[in-house]
Design a protein around this motif. Structure first.
Motif, PDB file in Angstrom:
ATOM      1  N   ILE A  16       0.878  -1.206  -0.054  1.00 37.11           N
ATOM      2  CA  ILE A  16       0.071  -0.178  -0.025  1.00 37.11           C
ATOM      3  C   ILE A  16       0.928   1.336  -0.066  1.00 37.11           C
ATOM      4  N   GLY A  17       0.700   2.010  -1.121  1.00 36.82           N
ATOM      5  CA  GLY A  17       1.892   2.901  -1.308  1.00 36.82           C
ATOM      6  C   GLY A  17       3.184   2.612  -1.910  1.00 36.82           C
ATOM      7  N   PHE A  18       3.568   3.238  -2.819  1.00 36.32           N
ATOM      8  CA  PHE A  18       5.046   2.819  -3.579  1.00 36.32           C
ATOM      9  C   PHE A  18       6.091   4.101  -3.371  1.00 36.32           C
ATOM     10  N   GLY A  19       5.998   4.580  -2.242  1.00 32.96           N
ATOM     11  CA  GLY A  19       7.075   5.758  -1.827  1.00 32.96           C
ATOM     12  C   GLY A  19       8.400   4.923  -1.783  1.00 32.96           C
ATOM     13  N   PRO A  20       9.512   5.722  -1.124  1.00 35.46           N
ATOM     14  CA  PRO A  20      10.857   5.028  -1.114  1.00 35.46           C
ATOM     15  C   PRO A  20      10.708   3.769  -0.355  1.00 35.46           C
ATOM     16  N   SER A  21       9.701   3.794   0.869  1.00 36.88           N
ATOM     17  CA  SER A  21       9.956   2.482   1.567  1.00 36.88           C
ATOM     18  C   SER A  21       9.644   1.173   0.773  1.00 36.88           C
ATOM     19  N   ASN A  22       8.413   1.551   0.247  1.00 36.57           N
ATOM     20  CA  ASN A  22       8.026   0.127  -0.460  1.00 36.57           C
ATOM     21  C   ASN A  22       8.832  -0.081  -1.806  1.00 36.57           C
ATOM     22  N   LEU A  23       9.444   1.183  -2.362  1.00 36.13           N
ATOM     23  CA  LEU A  23      10.223   0.844  -3.561  1.00 36.13           C
ATOM     24  C   LEU A  23      11.347   0.176  -3.346  1.00 36.13           C
ATOM     25  N   ALA A  24      12.029   0.428  -1.821  1.00 39.40           N
ATOM     26  CA  ALA A  24      13.277  -0.306  -1.568  1.00 39.40           C
ATOM     27  C   ALA A  24      12.855  -1.881  -1.513  1.00 39.40           C
ATOM     28  N   LEU A  25      11.622  -1.920  -0.636  1.00 40.31           N
ATOM     29  CA  LEU A  25      11.109  -3.204  -0.630  1.00 40.31           C
ATOM     30  C   LEU A  25      11.096  -4.173  -2.016  1.00 40.31           C
ATOM     31  N   ALA A  26      10.527  -3.406  -2.898  1.00 40.69           N
ATOM     32  CA  ALA A  26      10.364  -4.156  -4.340  1.00 40.69           C
ATOM     33  C   ALA A  26      11.699  -4.698  -4.804  1.00 40.69           C
ATOM     34  N   ILE A  27      12.734  -3.752  -4.582  1.00 41.34           N
ATOM     35  CA  ILE A  27      13.982  -4.074  -4.970  1.00 41.34           C
ATOM     36  C   ILE A  27      14.719  -5.086  -4.116  1.00 41.34           C
ATOM     37  N   ALA A  28      14.483  -5.163  -2.880  1.00 40.03           N
ATOM     38  CA  ALA A  28      15.132  -6.320  -1.948  1.00 40.03           C
ATOM     39  C   ALA A  28      14.236  -7.807  -2.331  1.00 40.03           C
ATOM     40  N   LEU A  29      13.052  -7.592  -2.733  1.00 41.40           N
ATOM     41  CA  LEU A  29      12.367  -8.855  -3.083  1.00 41.40           C
ATOM     42  C   LEU A  29      12.729  -9.556  -4.498  1.00 41.40           C
ATOM     43  N   GLU A  30      13.026  -8.534  -5.400  1.00 39.02           N
ATOM     44  CA  GLU A  30      13.612  -8.971  -6.785  1.00 39.02           C
ATOM     45  C   GLU A  30      14.909  -9.613  -6.478  1.00 39.02           C
ATOM     46  N   GLU A  31      15.850  -9.162  -5.647  1.00 36.16           N
ATOM     47  CA  GLU A  31      17.229  -9.640  -5.465  1.00 36.16           C
ATOM     48  C   GLU A  31      17.183 -10.801  -4.706  1.00 36.16           C
ATOM     49  N   ARG A  32      16.310 -10.881  -3.890  1.00 34.99           N
ATOM     50  CA  ARG A  32      16.407 -12.142  -3.047  1.00 34.99           C
ATOM     51  C   ARG A  32      15.700 -13.449  -3.840  1.00 34.99           C
ATOM     52  N   GLY A  33      14.653 -12.859  -4.682  1.00 36.27           N
ATOM     53  CA  GLY A  33      13.860 -13.794  -5.748  1.00 36.27           C
ATOM     54  C   GLY A  33      14.770 -14.404  -6.391  1.00 36.27           C
ATOM     55  N   GLN A  34      15.678 -13.814  -6.801  1.00 35.34           N
ATOM     56  CA  GLN A  34      16.781 -14.304  -7.924  1.00 35.34           C
ATOM     57  C   GLN A  34      17.492 -15.650  -7.205  1.00 35.34           C
ATOM     58  N   ILE A  35      17.561 -15.575  -5.778  1.00 43.63           N
ATOM     59  CA  ILE A  35      17.952 -16.827  -5.131  1.00 43.63           C
ATOM     60  C   ILE A  35      16.980 -17.744  -4.638  1.00 43.63           C
ATOM     61  N   GLN A  36      16.202 -17.214  -4.288  1.00 47.51           N
ATOM     62  CA  GLN A  36      14.947 -18.249  -3.401  1.00 47.51           C
ATOM     63  C   GLN A  36      13.563 -18.305  -4.208  1.00 47.51           C
ATOM     64  N   GLY A  37      13.468 -17.744  -5.480  1.00 51.44           N
ATOM     65  CA  GLY A  37      12.603 -17.828  -6.325  1.00 51.44           C
ATOM     66  C   GLY A  37      11.520 -16.468  -5.855  1.00 51.44           C
ATOM     67  N   PRO A  38      10.830 -16.231  -7.101  1.00 50.66           N
ATOM     68  CA  PRO A  38      10.045 -14.925  -6.832  1.00 50.66           C
ATOM     69  C   PRO A  38       8.933 -14.898  -6.012  1.00 50.66           C
ATOM     70  N   LEU A  39       8.397 -13.805  -5.283  1.00 51.65           N
ATOM     71  CA  LEU A  39       7.083 -13.722  -4.843  1.00 51.65           C
ATOM     72  C   LEU A  39       6.356 -12.612  -5.800  1.00 51.65           C
ATOM     73  N   ASP A  40       5.102 -13.119  -5.710  1.00 53.18           N
ATOM     74  CA  ASP A  40       4.215 -12.070  -6.593  1.00 53.18           C
ATOM     75  C   ASP A  40       3.787 -11.054  -5.741  1.00 53.18           C
ATOM     76  N   ALA A  41       4.521 -10.011  -6.086  1.00 52.70           N
ATOM     77  CA  ALA A  41       4.215  -8.717  -5.392  1.00 52.70           C
ATOM     78  C   ALA A  41       3.412  -7.641  -6.216  1.00 52.70           C
ATOM     79  N   LEU A  42       2.486  -6.691  -5.735  1.00 53.53           N
ATOM     80  CA  LEU A  42       1.915  -5.765  -6.513  1.00 53.53           C
ATOM     81  C   LEU A  42       1.955  -4.547  -5.599  1.00 53.53           C
ATOM     82  N   PHE A  43       2.336  -3.344  -6.051  1.00 51.70           N
ATOM     83  CA  PHE A  43       2.060  -2.047  -5.379  1.00 51.70           C
ATOM     84  C   PHE A  43       1.147  -1.207  -5.712  1.00 51.70           C
ATOM     85  N   LEU A  44       0.343  -0.495  -4.926  1.00 52.35           N
ATOM     86  CA  LEU A  44      -0.566   0.267  -5.322  1.00 52.35           C
ATOM     87  C   LEU A  44      -0.462   1.900  -4.678  1.00 52.35           C
TER      88      LEU A  44
END
Length: 444
Positions: A16-44
């Protein structure tokens, strides 16, 4: 009424919200997903496009922390989403080095954030305001969450997710004295500064008498912009304090914004947490960068030399009453040192009065039976009772438990990594739960 559009997808995460906090989370999820497999994430995000404090980005405004505290560097200095890589990509790395500063202008940092957000277009939806987050019940347990949003045309959307991260940012704080005037175009919060100033008579050179309420960084930046950009404007700066106070950004004090200090604060009992937060208030609240203070003092000093008093600082002053009149906004002012009352009229009033952070309670109200008092664990997951299996995380609402850095940029990459790790731990094995069951629960 238009029927809501309901998605049949069960997301792993909705942000909920795509300011710097959730944007940083989107990056962290992408980079972790390259190792552990992706999660289906959506930001509004309710904004029509990506903007970070877009209506406050005056030309003279600089970032107050080092560019090294970007979205990724503290967590992964080799990430392609670093501010340094942004500079390289835009052909400005050498030029920025030549500036000899750690503090880019906010306009450039906003462009950096927009550049990063552009890499996550498929995972983001703009122009949708989230209205509520509801429980999806299955076998008397909250197995998932129903996120209801609405776009600018009034169309509602219903989506389902195993977890949510609530990070909508702060809401402009309007003092009680001015709440009755919130729809008057002559009174506006600093959060809407550029948009509202564009409609003021001073843009065509007409004289204006403007009051700024507040004595912090936002008030100081508004003062400088009015002085530089609108020669026909005379400013009264009204503040409760006796002077503009400098922000303490000295090296030892700055350690309160380190990830280690977050651990320290969280480990303390409630009373000690409150003491630590209060002790370092002068790093962020009602304070101004010393360079800006010196510039403002220089402006006022040159007024004394010239004998032309364009601007006035009214310290030790509170606003007792505010009234809309045909002559302008009438303010009844009290000098707190003498008790004297005076009445003044202004063509516009700018409220540099800060922000409040209660949105998470409103959005999560349908889940309050499971949440207690919205306390979070070390990884920012809201502590729920045993009936709630869905994950609920917040960003920007945990200053009382995690310290002053919680509402700032300082620990974004580390916090994102902590939430990402918790999400993966929380999600482990949950796909074994029947998605079909969740969809049936959503439809019921």
């Amino acid at each position: 009424m238009t029927q809501a559009i309901a998605s049949t997808i069960v997301h792993d995460l909705i942000g909920i919200g795509f300011g710097p906090s959730n944007l940083a989370l989107a990056i962290a999820l992408e980079e972790r997903g390259q190792i552990q497999g992706p999660l289906d994430a959506l930001f509004l995000d309710k904004q029509a496009d990506y903007r970070w404090h877009g209506n406050t980005l005056v030309a003279q405004s600089d970032l107050q922390i080092s560019f090294l505290k970007d979205l990724v560097t503290l967590r992964n200095p080799t990430s392609p989403y670093s501010f340094v890589n942004y500079l390289k990509h835009h052909g400005r790395l050498v030029d920025f080095i030549n500036l000899g500063t750690f503090y880019p202008c906010r306009m450039e940092f906003n462009d950096y954030l927009r550049w990063v957000a552009g890499h996550f277009q498929e995972q983001s939806r703009y122009g949708e305001e989230v209205l509520a987050i509801e429980p999806v019940l299955h076998n008397q347990q909250v197995e998932a969450l129903r996120v209801i949003s609405r776009d600018s045309q009034g169309q509602e959307f219903v989506r389902t997710s195993r977890s949510v991260v609530v990070s909508p940012g702060g809401t402009p704080l309007i003092p009680d004295t001015f709440k009755a005037l919130k729809d008057d175009g002559r009174v506006f919060h600093h959060a809407h500064y550029l948009e509202r100033m564009a409609n003021q008579p001073c843009t065509s050179g007409k004289p204006m008498n403007v009051a700024i309420i507040g004595g912090g960084q936002s008030a100081a930046e508004a003062f400088i912009d009015l002085n530089d950009s609108f020669p026909s404007v005379q400013v009264d700066m009204l503040m409760r304090g006796s002077a503009l106070k400098p922000a303490d950004d000295s090296p030892f004090v700055n350690e309160v914004f380190s990830p280690d200090f977050t651990d320290l604060v969280f480990q303390q009992p409630r009373g000690e947490r409150e003491r630590l937060v209060h002790e370092y208030q002068n790093t962020n609240y009602s304070v101004v960068d010393v360079d800006l203070i010196e510039r403002i003092y220089g402006i006022l000093y040159r007024q004394k030399v010239s004998g032309v008093a364009r601007h006035v600082f009214r310290t030790l002053t509170t606003v007792e009453k505010a009234t809309a009149t045909a002559q302008g906004i009438e303010l009844v002012l009290r000098n707190t040192s003498t008790g004297e009352l005076s009445t003044r009229h202004y063509d516009a009033v700018i409220l540099a009065t800060g922000y409040e952070r209660q949105t998470h309670r409103t959005l999560l109200a349908p889940l309050e039976a499971y949440l207690g008092d919205f306390e979070v664990d070390r990884n920012y997951r809201v502590i729920t009772d045993e009936r709630c299996k869905a994950g609920i995380y917040t960003q920007g609402f945990s200053q009382a438990s995690h310290g002053l850095s919680d509402t700032l940029l300082s620990v974004l990459p580390i916090r994102a990594e902590e939430i990402a790790a918790s999400l993966y731990e929380h999600d482990k094995g949950r796909h074994s739960r029947s998605v079909r069951d969740l969809l049936l629960a959503t439809a019921s």
